[in-house]
Design an enzyme around this catalytic site. Sequence first.
Site, mmCIF file in Angstrom:
data_model
loop_
_atom_site.group_PDB
_atom_site.id
_atom_site.type_symbol
_atom_site.label_atom_id
_atom_site.label_comp_id
_atom_site.label_asym_id
_atom_site.label_seq_id
_atom_site.Cartn_x
_atom_site.Cartn_y
_atom_site.Cartn_z
ATOM 1 N N HIS A 1 4.980 5.705 11.612
ATOM 2 C CA HIS A 1 4.483 5.582 10.228
ATOM 3 C C HIS A 1 3.541 6.776 9.991
ATOM 4 O O HIS A 1 2.325 6.622 9.893
ATOM 5 C CB HIS A 1 3.744 4.250 10.076
ATOM 6 C CG HIS A 1 3.492 3.813 8.663
ATOM 7 N ND1 HIS A 1 3.682 4.624 7.561
ATOM 8 C CD2 HIS A 1 3.054 2.614 8.174
ATOM 9 C CE1 HIS A 1 3.366 3.953 6.464
ATOM 10 N NE2 HIS A 1 2.993 2.729 6.810
ATOM 11 N N LYS B 1 25.703 -3.349 -0.575
ATOM 12 C CA LYS B 1 27.180 -3.330 -0.603
ATOM 13 C C LYS B 1 27.743 -2.609 0.619
ATOM 14 O O LYS B 1 28.946 -2.422 0.732
ATOM 15 C CB LYS B 1 27.675 -2.604 -1.851
ATOM 16 C CG LYS B 1 27.169 -3.163 -3.157
ATOM 17 C CD LYS B 1 27.631 -2.259 -4.308
ATOM 18 C CE LYS B 1 26.860 -2.538 -5.581
ATOM 19 N NZ LYS B 1 27.031 -1.458 -6.564
ATOM 20 N N ARG C 1 0.799 -1.226 0.000
ATOM 21 C CA ARG C 1 0.000 0.000 0.000
ATOM 22 C C ARG C 1 0.829 1.271 0.000
ATOM 23 O O ARG C 1 0.579 2.190 -0.779
ATOM 24 C CB ARG C 1 -0.915 0.058 1.248
ATOM 25 C CG ARG C 1 -2.187 -0.692 1.130
ATOM 26 C CD ARG C 1 -2.541 -1.295 2.463
ATOM 27 N NE ARG C 1 -1.567 -2.301 2.769
ATOM 28 C CZ ARG C 1 -1.641 -3.562 2.326
ATOM 29 N NH1 ARG C 1 -2.689 -3.941 1.660
ATOM 30 N NH2 ARG C 1 -0.690 -4.441 2.577
ATOM 31 N N THR C 2 1.783 1.350 0.920
ATOM 32 C CA THR C 2 2.494 2.624 1.097
ATOM 33 C C THR C 2 3.259 2.966 -0.174
ATOM 34 O O THR C 2 3.162 4.089 -0.690
ATOM 35 C CB THR C 2 3.445 2.541 2.300
ATOM 36 O OG1 THR C 2 2.709 2.037 3.410
ATOM 37 C CG2 THR C 2 4.018 3.893 2.641
ATOM 38 N N ARG D 1 11.206 3.829 3.540
ATOM 39 C CA ARG D 1 10.852 2.797 4.538
ATOM 40 C C ARG D 1 12.116 2.041 4.885
ATOM 41 O O ARG D 1 12.890 1.672 3.997
ATOM 42 C CB ARG D 1 9.799 1.848 3.989
ATOM 43 C CG ARG D 1 9.582 0.635 4.901
ATOM 44 C CD ARG D 1 8.360 -0.136 4.554
ATOM 45 N NE ARG D 1 7.145 0.617 4.852
ATOM 46 C CZ ARG D 1 5.919 0.102 4.812
ATOM 47 N NH1 ARG D 1 5.757 -1.159 4.491
ATOM 48 N NH2 ARG D 1 4.876 0.833 5.089
#
Length: 297
Positions: free
Chosen positions: A129, A80, A51-52, A101
């Site tokens: 959030h 890396k 969703r986000t 995120r």
Amino acid sequence: MRHLIDPLDFSQEEITSLLDLADRIRSDPAAYQDVAAHKKLATLFYEPSTRTRLSFEAAMLNLGGHVLGFPSETVSSASKGESVADTIRVVSCYADIVAMRHPKEGAPFRASRYSRIPVINAGDGANQHPSQTMLDLYSIYKTQGTLRDLTITMVGDLKYGRTVHSLLMAMSYFNPTFNFVACNELQMPQEYKDFCNEHGIRYRETREFSPDVINESDIIYMTRVQRERFSDLEEYERVKNLYNLHNSMLDDSKPTVRILHPLPRVGEISQDVDDNPKAYYFQQAQNGLYARQAIIC
Ligand code: CP
């Protein structure tokens, strides 16, 4: 330059005006179709999302902008060993705004310290959030007609649930009463109960998802027990199915109550709730588009 790292980065007035903008975007999307023309959103997602990520991308496209990002963290140079600070310095050269995120709490905040473009926290570990909170507030406002003086029952994983942490903080502007329904292992963390005490917010903790809790609620906010946050999978197995909402449990609830869930759900809301007019979680996900368009604006 503004960042959105936790919900209190926005004042009460700014939140009210953002929700108003989200509503204007919903009712007249064409009026906003060029707002972000020639602008680019970078999506830096180091944790899974449906969703986000997709609603941020759709939001930017709806505003006439463009989107860039990598399909998963394994194909970014983070694999890396590149630091968040170096990554954001470089992404600042390519994009105009970033949604990040990250599994590590505080990573978007750290990024914001080094960024030359606005950083939106799209979820950091078990911490915050805030863009979810804006769509949650919009959903509450649309269904209740107000954000003030509501009884909100939060159920499930209150320990690791970043959506409930952010919602709790933002609701401090609006005189809420909370019920925290969770087992011993997944209680609301002390820092958030301290926050309630400091802000004069009433709350009750209970392990029982009882009829009296359900029937006094204006909003029932269900959450998933998040397997990915447990280091002890036996503990996860013990607690994962403790709270399940079934349709019959809503028989004596307020006619105006609405069931929210940030999604994804696993077993905590029975599918027989989906057709109940009190279920609002799919509309809530739709509202994410309008709220994220407003945030980008
Ligand atoms: N609500 C939410 O954050 O969903 P995703 O994990 O799918 O983005």
